[in-house]
Design a protein around this motif. Sequence first.
Motif, PDB file in Angstrom:
ATOM      1  N   LYS A  21      33.526 -40.548  -8.427  1.00 23.60           N
ATOM      2  CA  LYS A  21      33.487 -39.081  -8.414  1.00 23.60           C
ATOM      3  C   LYS A  21      32.439 -38.506  -9.368  1.00 23.60           C
ATOM      4  N   GLN A  22      32.388 -39.036 -10.605  1.00 25.20           N
ATOM      5  CA  GLN A  22      31.487 -38.425 -11.595  1.00 25.20           C
ATOM      6  C   GLN A  22      30.030 -38.449 -11.123  1.00 25.20           C
ATOM      7  N   ALA A  23      29.602 -39.563 -10.528  1.00 23.27           N
ATOM      8  CA  ALA A  23      28.200 -39.651 -10.073  1.00 23.27           C
ATOM      9  C   ALA A  23      27.927 -38.626  -8.974  1.00 23.27           C
ATOM     10  N   VAL A  28      25.448 -33.121  -7.718  1.00 29.41           N
ATOM     11  CA  VAL A  28      25.557 -31.690  -7.385  1.00 29.41           C
ATOM     12  C   VAL A  28      24.870 -30.862  -8.470  1.00 29.41           C
ATOM     13  N   PHE A  29      25.219 -31.102  -9.732  1.00 32.88           N
ATOM     14  CA  PHE A  29      24.691 -30.237 -10.799  1.00 32.88           C
ATOM     15  C   PHE A  29      23.237 -30.560 -11.132  1.00 32.88           C
ATOM     16  N   HIS A  30      22.836 -31.789 -10.830  1.00 33.32           N
ATOM     17  CA  HIS A  30      21.422 -32.132 -10.959  1.00 33.32           C
ATOM     18  C   HIS A  30      20.622 -31.253  -9.989  1.00 33.32           C
ATOM     19  N   MET A  39      22.257 -18.320  -8.939  1.00 34.54           N
ATOM     20  CA  MET A  39      23.285 -18.482  -7.910  1.00 34.54           C
ATOM     21  C   MET A  39      24.647 -17.964  -8.389  1.00 34.54           C
ATOM     22  N   ASN A  40      24.933 -18.122  -9.673  1.00 32.01           N
ATOM     23  CA  ASN A  40      26.197 -17.592 -10.210  1.00 32.01           C
ATOM     24  C   ASN A  40      26.279 -16.091  -9.987  1.00 32.01           C
ATOM     25  N   ASP A  41      25.182 -15.402 -10.270  1.00 35.32           N
ATOM     26  CA  ASP A  41      25.158 -13.951 -10.076  1.00 35.32           C
ATOM     27  C   ASP A  41      25.290 -13.603  -8.598  1.00 35.32           C
ATOM     28  N   ALA A  97      28.861 -28.928 -24.825  1.00 37.80           N
ATOM     29  CA  ALA A  97      28.933 -30.349 -24.459  1.00 37.80           C
ATOM     30  C   ALA A  97      28.923 -30.434 -22.945  1.00 37.80           C
ATOM     31  N   ASP A  98      28.001 -31.198 -22.387  1.00 34.67           N
ATOM     32  CA  ASP A  98      27.936 -31.339 -20.929  1.00 34.67           C
ATOM     33  C   ASP A  98      27.393 -32.724 -20.597  1.00 34.67           C
ATOM     34  N   ILE A  99      27.802 -33.220 -19.438  1.00 38.69           N
ATOM     35  CA  ILE A  99      27.407 -34.580 -19.052  1.00 38.69           C
ATOM     36  C   ILE A  99      26.055 -34.597 -18.349  1.00 38.69           C
ATOM     37  N   ASN A 100      25.545 -33.401 -18.005  1.00 37.77           N
ATOM     38  CA  ASN A 100      24.361 -33.339 -17.145  1.00 37.77           C
ATOM     39  C   ASN A 100      23.118 -32.893 -17.909  1.00 37.77           C
ATOM     40  N   ALA A 125      27.532 -35.063 -23.414  1.00 36.48           N
ATOM     41  CA  ALA A 125      28.851 -35.677 -23.632  1.00 36.48           C
ATOM     42  C   ALA A 125      29.731 -35.566 -22.401  1.00 36.48           C
ATOM     43  N   ASN A 126      30.570 -36.577 -22.237  1.00 40.75           N
ATOM     44  CA  ASN A 126      31.559 -36.589 -21.158  1.00 40.75           C
ATOM     45  C   ASN A 126      32.856 -35.984 -21.700  1.00 40.75           C
ATOM     46  N   ALA A 127      33.419 -35.028 -20.961  1.00 35.84           N
ATOM     47  CA  ALA A 127      34.670 -34.382 -21.383  1.00 35.84           C
ATOM     48  C   ALA A 127      35.790 -35.397 -21.582  1.00 35.84           C
ATOM     49  N   GLU A 128      35.676 -36.548 -20.925  1.00 33.06           N
ATOM     50  CA  GLU A 128      36.741 -37.554 -21.027  1.00 33.06           C
ATOM     51  C   GLU A 128      36.636 -38.398 -22.295  1.00 33.06           C
ATOM     52  N   ILE A 142      36.494 -24.215 -21.799  1.00 32.19           N
ATOM     53  CA  ILE A 142      35.870 -24.879 -20.645  1.00 32.19           C
ATOM     54  C   ILE A 142      35.901 -23.864 -19.501  1.00 32.19           C
ATOM     55  N   ALA A 143      34.735 -23.536 -18.974  1.00 27.09           N
ATOM     56  CA  ALA A 143      34.651 -22.498 -17.935  1.00 27.09           C
ATOM     57  C   ALA A 143      34.095 -23.108 -16.654  1.00 27.09           C
ATOM     58  N   PHE A 144      34.874 -23.053 -15.608  1.00 29.00           N
ATOM     59  CA  PHE A 144      34.471 -23.557 -14.289  1.00 29.00           C
ATOM     60  C   PHE A 144      34.005 -25.014 -14.362  1.00 29.00           C
ATOM     61  N   GLY A 145      34.596 -25.742 -15.296  1.00 31.62           N
ATOM     62  CA  GLY A 145      34.182 -27.121 -15.516  1.00 31.62           C
ATOM     63  C   GLY A 145      35.281 -28.118 -15.216  1.00 31.62           C
ATOM     64  N   ILE A 146      36.537 -27.778 -15.534  1.00 28.83           N
ATOM     65  CA  ILE A 146      37.602 -28.789 -15.514  1.00 28.83           C
ATOM     66  C   ILE A 146      37.822 -29.373 -14.116  1.00 28.83           C
ATOM     67  N   ASN A 148      35.752 -30.252 -12.035  1.00 32.09           N
ATOM     68  CA  ASN A 148      34.737 -31.255 -11.712  1.00 32.09           C
ATOM     69  C   ASN A 148      34.985 -32.587 -12.407  1.00 32.09           C
ATOM     70  N   VAL A 149      35.861 -32.589 -13.384  1.00 30.89           N
ATOM     71  CA  VAL A 149      36.079 -33.788 -14.205  1.00 30.89           C
ATOM     72  C   VAL A 149      37.034 -34.735 -13.459  1.00 30.89           C
ATOM     73  N   PRO A 150      36.683 -36.003 -13.305  1.00 29.25           N
ATOM     74  CA  PRO A 150      37.541 -36.913 -12.531  1.00 29.25           C
ATOM     75  C   PRO A 150      38.958 -37.051 -13.092  1.00 29.25           C
TER      76      PRO A 150
HETATM   77  C1  LIG Z   1      30.244 -25.014 -12.581  1.00 24.86           C
HETATM   78  S1  LIG Z   1      29.386 -25.675 -13.973  1.00 24.86           S
HETATM   79  C2  LIG Z   1      29.959 -24.632 -15.271  1.00 24.86           C
HETATM   80  C3  LIG Z   1      28.940 -24.396 -16.355  1.00 24.86           C
HETATM   81  C4  LIG Z   1      29.310 -23.359 -17.392  1.00 24.86           C
HETATM   82  N1  LIG Z   1      30.537 -23.707 -18.065  1.00 24.86           N
HETATM   83  C5  LIG Z   1      29.407 -21.977 -16.796  1.00 24.86           C
HETATM   84  O1  LIG Z   1      30.499 -21.446 -16.732  1.00 24.86           O
HETATM   85  O2  LIG Z   1      28.387 -21.424 -16.398  1.00 24.86           O
HETATM   86  C6  LIG Z   1      30.252 -27.181 -14.254  1.00 24.86           C
HETATM   87  C7  LIG Z   1      29.658 -28.042 -15.340  1.00 24.86           C
HETATM   88  O3  LIG Z   1      30.540 -29.133 -15.563  1.00 24.86           O
HETATM   89  C8  LIG Z   1      29.743 -30.226 -15.977  1.00 24.86           C
HETATM   90  N2  LIG Z   1      30.536 -31.462 -15.900  1.00 24.86           N
HETATM   91  C9  LIG Z   1      30.999 -32.090 -14.799  1.00 24.86           C
HETATM   92  N3  LIG Z   1      31.692 -33.200 -15.151  1.00 24.86           N
HETATM   93  C10 LIG Z   1      31.678 -33.263 -16.512  1.00 24.86           C
HETATM   94  C11 LIG Z   1      32.219 -34.170 -17.464  1.00 24.86           C
HETATM   95  N4  LIG Z   1      32.942 -35.228 -17.089  1.00 24.86           N
HETATM   96  N5  LIG Z   1      32.009 -33.929 -18.773  1.00 24.86           N
HETATM   97  C12 LIG Z   1      31.277 -32.862 -19.170  1.00 24.86           C
HETATM   98  N6  LIG Z   1      30.729 -31.977 -18.313  1.00 24.86           N
HETATM   99  C13 LIG Z   1      30.931 -32.159 -16.990  1.00 24.86           C
HETATM  100  C14 LIG Z   1      28.575 -30.157 -15.017  1.00 24.86           C
HETATM  101  O4  LIG Z   1      27.490 -30.937 -15.445  1.00 24.86           O
HETATM  102  C15 LIG Z   1      28.295 -28.657 -14.995  1.00 24.86           C
HETATM  103  O5  LIG Z   1      27.350 -28.293 -15.954  1.00 24.86           O
END
Ligand SMILES: C[S@@+](CC[C@H](N)C(=O)[O-])C[C@H]1O[C@@H](n2cnc3c(N)ncnc32)[C@H](O)[C@@H]1O
Length: 254
Positions: A21-23, A28-30, A39-41, A97-100, A125-128, A142-146, A148-150
């Motif tokens: 999943k993480q790859a 996607v975020f790459h 795109m967010n706007d 902190a972000d993995i990308n 950094a990896n959230a895990e 953590i905003a719109f991030g959780i 995506n985390v496996p």
């Molecule tokens: C939808 S974006 C949100 C970015 C930002 N928080 C915002 O609200 O604009 C999701 C982010 O989660 C990051 N992400 C995905 N899996 C992650 C992980 N395991 N650890 C850290 N970051 C991760 C992605 O690289 C991406 O930057």
Amino acid sequence: MAKAKEKQADFGFRRVPLGDKQALVDDVFHSVARRYDLMNDLMSGGLHRAWKDALVTAINPPKSDRAFALLDVAGGTGDISFRTVTAGGAGTRATVADINAEMLGVGRERAFGQALDDVVTFVDANAESLPFPDKSFDAVSIAFGIRNVPRIDVALGEMHRVLRLGGRFLCLEFSSVDVPGLDALYELYSFNVVPALGRIVAGDAEPYRYLVESIRRFPRPNAFADMMRAAGFARVSHRALTGGIVALHSGWRL
Ligand SMILES: C[S@@+](CC[C@H](N)C(=O)[O-])C[C@H]1O[C@@H](n2cnc3c(N)ncnc32)[C@H](O)[C@@H]1O
């Protein structure tokens, strides 16, 4: 001996091996990094700004010179951190902190552009497995991030570990719309307009289809609240924003 069945995870509407999943998420975020803020706007009609304002208000950085350290996990291009250091006083610092690497790269450029590079730090950094000591931040967001985390449970445990006693954890995430009429409209918009916008503006609909599908697969607010409690957070609560399109989840380390 029979081979143990490999654990599975949702990648949008697809079931994939947990280890893959993480790859897939990273791809996607790459591919969206350069167009992410625009795109967010476009996708939210600017509403993501109001949702992020609600999060920063809850983070409540001190206006004084008092030291205050925020960790923004999956912080991407830095929005939450920039807003927090701008809202706070001279002692407020933020770590993204972000993995990308691509998302972090765009964030670093923005920090230089806004002359915030001395108060906002970017960490790969990896959230895990967060590379920070126990109890080292006053607040963790953590905003719109959780979604995506496996392994969400592992990431929640890590965010709890690095939060100081008395510190607050805040999570902004898409949720489930429960306003009759708005739900159907939102469904239509999500599955038709968002991928089309992705194709027109960013040249590819697929990453945006994943983003929409992953929203549908994320646990409902009460189920996520249970996961937060299981990770050790206390006084767990959530608040629906914009008819439930988004929820702001809160918990404390006590
Ligand atoms: C939808 S974006 C949100 C970015 C930002 N928080 C915002 O609200 O604009 C999701 C982010 O989660 C990051 N992400 C995905 N899996 C992650 C992980 N395991 N650890 C850290 N970051 C991760 C992605 O690289 C991406 O930057």
